[in-house]
Write an enzyme that holds these catalytic residues in place. Structure first.
Site, PDB file in Angstrom:
ATOM      1  N   GLU A   1     -10.330   1.403  15.855  1.00  0.00           N
ATOM      2  CA  GLU A   1      -9.434   2.371  15.848  1.00  0.00           C
ATOM      3  C   GLU A   1     -10.479   3.881  16.377  1.00  0.00           C
ATOM      4  O   GLU A   1      -9.765   4.629  16.942  1.00  0.00           O
ATOM      5  CB  GLU A   1      -8.722   2.895  14.423  1.00  0.00           C
ATOM      6  CG  GLU A   1      -7.779   4.021  14.755  1.00  0.00           C
ATOM      7  CD  GLU A   1      -6.681   3.922  13.640  1.00  0.00           C
ATOM      8  OE1 GLU A   1      -6.124   4.861  13.163  1.00  0.00           O
ATOM      9  OE2 GLU A   1      -6.105   3.014  13.184  1.00  0.00           O
ATOM     10  N   LYS A   2     -11.464   3.960  15.681  1.00  0.00           N
ATOM     11  CA  LYS A   2     -12.208   5.106  16.175  1.00  0.00           C
ATOM     12  C   LYS A   2     -13.567   4.604  16.340  1.00  0.00           C
ATOM     13  O   LYS A   2     -14.020   3.490  15.871  1.00  0.00           O
ATOM     14  CB  LYS A   2     -12.476   5.993  14.725  1.00  0.00           C
ATOM     15  CG  LYS A   2     -11.056   6.569  14.550  1.00  0.00           C
ATOM     16  CD  LYS A   2     -11.001   7.149  13.128  1.00  0.00           C
ATOM     17  CE  LYS A   2      -9.589   7.538  12.590  1.00  0.00           C
ATOM     18  NZ  LYS A   2      -9.616   8.091  11.529  1.00  0.00           N
TER      19      LYS A   2
ATOM     20  N   ASP B   1      -7.219   0.429  11.591  1.00  0.00           N
ATOM     21  CA  ASP B   1      -6.824   0.712  10.143  1.00  0.00           C
ATOM     22  C   ASP B   1      -5.915  -0.041   9.714  1.00  0.00           C
ATOM     23  O   ASP B   1      -4.813  -0.264  10.413  1.00  0.00           O
ATOM     24  CB  ASP B   1      -6.319   2.082   9.940  1.00  0.00           C
ATOM     25  CG  ASP B   1      -7.566   3.349  10.016  1.00  0.00           C
ATOM     26  OD1 ASP B   1      -8.699   2.699  10.020  1.00  0.00           O
ATOM     27  OD2 ASP B   1      -7.314   4.437  10.139  1.00  0.00           O
TER      28      ASP B   1
ATOM     29  N   ASP C   1      -3.273  -0.656   8.141  1.00  0.00           N
ATOM     30  CA  ASP C   1      -1.807  -0.107   7.729  1.00  0.00           C
ATOM     31  C   ASP C   1      -0.981  -0.132   9.049  1.00  0.00           C
ATOM     32  O   ASP C   1      -1.326  -0.680  10.054  1.00  0.00           O
ATOM     33  CB  ASP C   1      -2.061   1.368   7.346  1.00  0.00           C
ATOM     34  CG  ASP C   1      -2.493   2.150   8.355  1.00  0.00           C
ATOM     35  OD1 ASP C   1      -2.586   1.802   9.537  1.00  0.00           O
ATOM     36  OD2 ASP C   1      -2.982   3.409   7.793  1.00  0.00           O
TER      37      ASP C   1
ATOM     38  N   TYR D   1     -10.637   2.619   1.537  1.00  0.00           N
ATOM     39  CA  TYR D   1      -9.759   3.203   2.337  1.00  0.00           C
ATOM     40  C   TYR D   1      -8.867   4.304   1.833  1.00  0.00           C
ATOM     41  O   TYR D   1      -8.146   3.918   0.690  1.00  0.00           O
ATOM     42  CB  TYR D   1      -8.751   2.005   2.975  1.00  0.00           C
ATOM     43  CG  TYR D   1      -7.759   2.469   4.009  1.00  0.00           C
ATOM     44  CD1 TYR D   1      -8.321   2.790   5.255  1.00  0.00           C
ATOM     45  CD2 TYR D   1      -6.432   2.439   3.594  1.00  0.00           C
ATOM     46  CE1 TYR D   1      -7.212   3.093   6.212  1.00  0.00           C
ATOM     47  CE2 TYR D   1      -5.437   2.747   4.877  1.00  0.00           C
ATOM     48  CZ  TYR D   1      -5.949   3.148   5.767  1.00  0.00           C
ATOM     49  OH  TYR D   1      -5.082   3.551   6.695  1.00  0.00           O
TER      50      TYR D   1
ATOM     51  N   ARG E   1      -5.852   6.050   2.861  1.00  0.00           N
ATOM     52  CA  ARG E   1      -4.543   6.309   3.118  1.00  0.00           C
ATOM     53  C   ARG E   1      -3.630   5.107   2.286  1.00  0.00           C
ATOM     54  O   ARG E   1      -2.796   4.298   2.994  1.00  0.00           O
ATOM     55  CB  ARG E   1      -4.261   6.089   4.666  1.00  0.00           C
ATOM     56  CG  ARG E   1      -5.042   7.223   5.263  1.00  0.00           C
ATOM     57  CD  ARG E   1      -4.723   7.027   6.776  1.00  0.00           C
ATOM     58  NE  ARG E   1      -5.308   7.972   7.662  1.00  0.00           N
ATOM     59  CZ  ARG E   1      -5.096   8.717   8.183  1.00  0.00           C
ATOM     60  NH1 ARG E   1      -3.702   9.170   8.168  1.00  0.00           N
ATOM     61  NH2 ARG E   1      -5.921   9.865   8.884  1.00  0.00           N
TER      62      ARG E   1
END
Length: 669
Positions: free
Chosen positions: A7-8, A101, A103, A319, A321
């Site tokens: 993701e990043k 991520d 999710d 994590y 979130r």
């Protein structure tokens, strides 16, 4: 070639290092037969209406509803270069590992790119709960099948499309109706943002409607066996409200006179009970935001940013979130490793470490309560606390303390309630004696909080028994007033968003809702609140947040169902059903489209009766101003624009003579 799609960039760097991929390329790390690349968040986004039809650039009611038959996404211009890198790598890939991520949103980010690039090869899922080396290696050793997390993509896609349908259609509809009524701003409507805003508007209206009531209380200073304590007068039921407050001043004054005339009071009864409190659960993101708002004064976005830094940059916590405060029972095997790492990171914990019971398994370990993610806890490896700034360290210590609390004894105290009398007057005194400190060694008790009651002071009572006489040392008759509800803080608003079922009055909706279903998700609530602030619907006043005039205008203009938090919570419940395979994506979107079509048909020909916010006088001509929007947010602009170009920033009295800003349409969440 096997491609890992992160993701990043920071995640890509960590995973590449563990894989031994050291060569840095353009937007990736690569080696023979392997590449690690990243998305920089969303590289693609839902296409705007004009992509489907150029004529939709101009807003008209006749065009509504806008319902795509074949949904499109397009590459975001500012990250187009990185998209080209990812697309080129996917064209060569024979295997793909999704490493975004873990999710719903991470699933959406990856799979929208996969679909747009036309990749059709095998897919596996890397599921990471922490970015420390041990966790990455463990996750790489047990990749999940693609099909296992695919339903999360459908759920996220349903959320994205529902947001688009509501935002694009209803924002246009009510903005156009508002213009017909003389309102010159954008009425931005969102599936989540509008009911969130209604919570703030309702609270502000409750404060505005509040009428203070006078009441009287008597505090009596007593002593027994040489020890001082206080008691409160118990007013007769005929003179009190539902909360037991005395509303009749003569009754309180008469009681004061009788108490002053007496030199002693008698103990009628003493009741003591032992109270045992287990430690609080581990943090989910919403609870962390609420606690950090209350204890540290942090905005919810700031808390999320810090939690993300502790996860990504410092590798110190798992994590962030997460919507869950529980842990899988299998993770109990890691307890000693985590605790040893905490001590290595901070040797000052030595005294507490000796009091921990590492064999004690608290209620936090419960497989039946774990969702997609477990509670936020410290990682398996020592953290470098010296690398953290002051705020990061404060948030880290909160997370650490909640973990340590799981291995300490229950907090136990004796709560004593003493009834006393003086002639016809009744008194009561409450005391608390801590028997076992337990987990409060690491988590202090909030000042003035006891079992949900408002207690001005927690006192230790002397040894009292029935029939005992206590001396009166002083009497204080207090004239008090009831206080209005407090304005929301960001943390308290997140709490209300999480537990919105408690605020739903419609019995049908209340019956449908689970207590755990809220509006928004742990990953989106901070953005929703931030978006409302940027749009000028919410104004920060110290730590409190208040609704602006434009917010009242919007909430009064839109249909009740759109602004009702209960409706949105039902939608969130439907998204959960899509994720668990109980509801099809297409069925959900079809129902949303039908509902939007019905609303537009119902409101298309109506006239809005809305309050036009009045700003300060124009600094150039002294005329009336109107609220307008720009990329920098809302502002007051002269009503004679373009003949007069005076502007005033919202929220300040300072006027500016800047050139008028362009009005922009606002997408909604």
């Amino acid at each position: 070639m096997r491609v890992y799609l992160c993701e990043k960039p920071s995640q890509g760097k960590d995973i590449a290092r563990i894989l031994g991929v050291k060569q840095r390329g353009n937007g990736c790390y690569n080696a023979t037969g392997i590449a690690v690349t990243w998305c920089i968040g969303h590289l693609v986004e839902a296409a705007p209406p004009e992509t489907y039809d150029e004529q939709l650039k101009r807003w008209t009611i006749e065009q509504l509803p806008i319902i795509p038959q074949h949904w499109r996404v397009e590459v975001k211009p500012r990250t187009a270069t990185q998209f080209k890198v990812v697309k080129a790598l996917l064209s060569k890939a024979t295997q793909l590992v999704i490493a975004t991520d873990a999710d719903r949103e991470g699933e959406l980010i990856a799979r929208e790119i996969i679909d747009l690039c036309g990749y059709r090869g095998p897919v596996e899922r890397l599921w990471l709960s922490a970015l420390n080396d041990v966790s990455i290696r463990a996750a790489l050793g047990k990749l999940r099948p693609s099909a296992e997390t695919l339903p999360m993509y459908y759920s996220a896609l349903a959320r994205s499309r529902a947001d688009w349908l509501v935002g694009m259609n209803l924002s246009r509809l009510f903005t156009l109706l508002g213009r017909q009524a003389g309102y010159d701003g954008v009425l931005s409507v969102g599936r989540v943002q509008t009911p969130t805003l209604k919570l703030v508007v309702d609270r502000d209206r409750e404060i505005a409607r509040f009428v203070s009531v006078s009441y009287w209380a008597i505090e009596v200073d007593l002593s027994a066996s040489g020890r001082a304590f206080t008691a409160q007068w118990v007013a007769p039921a005929a003179s009190t409200d539902d909360a037991g407050r005395c509303l009749q001043q003569p009754v309180a004054q008469q009681a004061e006179q009788q108490l002053r005339a007496a030199s002693s009071v008698q103990v009628d009864s003493v009741e003591t009970e032992r109270v045992r409190e287990g430690p609080p659960l581990l943090f989910d993101l919403g609870t962390l935001q609420e606690v950090c708002s209350r204890q540290l004064g942090l905005d919810v976005q700031e808390t999320l940013d810090i939690a993300q830094a502790l996860y990504e940059k410092h590798k110190a916590t798992t994590y962030p979130r997460s919507d869950c405060g529980y842990l899988p029972e299998s993770m109990f095997a890691e307890v000693s490793t985590v605790l040893d790492s905490l001590f290595k990171s901070d040797p000052t914990l030595g005294a507490i470490m000796h009091q921990l019971d590492r064999s004690f398994q608290s209620r936090a370990w419960n497989d039946g309560k774990v969702t997609a993610h477990h509670g936020i806890i410290p990682t398996l490896e020592p953290a470098n606390l010296s690398a953290m700034n002051e705020k990061e360290l404060a948030v880290y210590r909160l997370i650490r303390s909640h973990y340590l609390a799981q291995f300490l004894a229950h907090h136990e105290y004796d709560r004593t309630v003493v009834s006393l009398s003086c002639g016809e007057q009744a008194l009561v005194s409450t005391g608390k004696q801590v028997a076992v400190t337990g987990w409060r060694l690491v988590l202090a008790e909030p000042q003035g909080a006891e079992e949900g009651n408002t207690v001005s002071r927690v006192q230790v009572l002397p040894a009292l028994r029935n029939g005992m006489t206590c001396q009166v040392a002083g009497i204080d008759l207090k004239a008090l007033k009831t206080l209005p509800p407090r304005a929301y803080t960001q943390g308290e608003l997140v709490k209300s968003m999480k537990h919105v079922a408690k605020l739903v009055s419609d019995p049908r909706l209340k019956q449908k809702l689970k207590d755990t279903v809220g509006i928004g998700t742990e990953a989106t609530r901070a953005n929703i609140i931030g978006g409302l602030i940027v749009r000028g619907y919410i104004v920060k006043k110290g730590r409190a947040i208040r609704a602006s005039d434009a917010a009242f205008t919007l909430i009064d203009a839109v249909p009740a169902a759109i602004a009702d938090p209960g409706t949105t919570a039902v939608w969130e419940q439907a998204l959960d059903m899509i994720e668990t395979g109980q509801l099809a994506l297409d069925t959900f979107i079809d129902k949303q489209a039908a509902w939007i079509t019905q609303l537009i048909g119902q409101y298309r020909g109506t006239s809005l009766s809305i309050k036009i916010p009045q700003g300060p006088p124009c600094p150039q001509c002294g005329g009336a101003t109107r609220q307008r929007s720009s990329k920098s947010g809302p502002f007051w602009s002269c009503g004679r624009y373009p003949d007069c170009k005076g502007t005033v920033p919202i929220g300040t009295s300072k006027a500016s003579r800047a050139a008028p800003r362009k009005r922009r349409s606002a997408k909604s969440s």
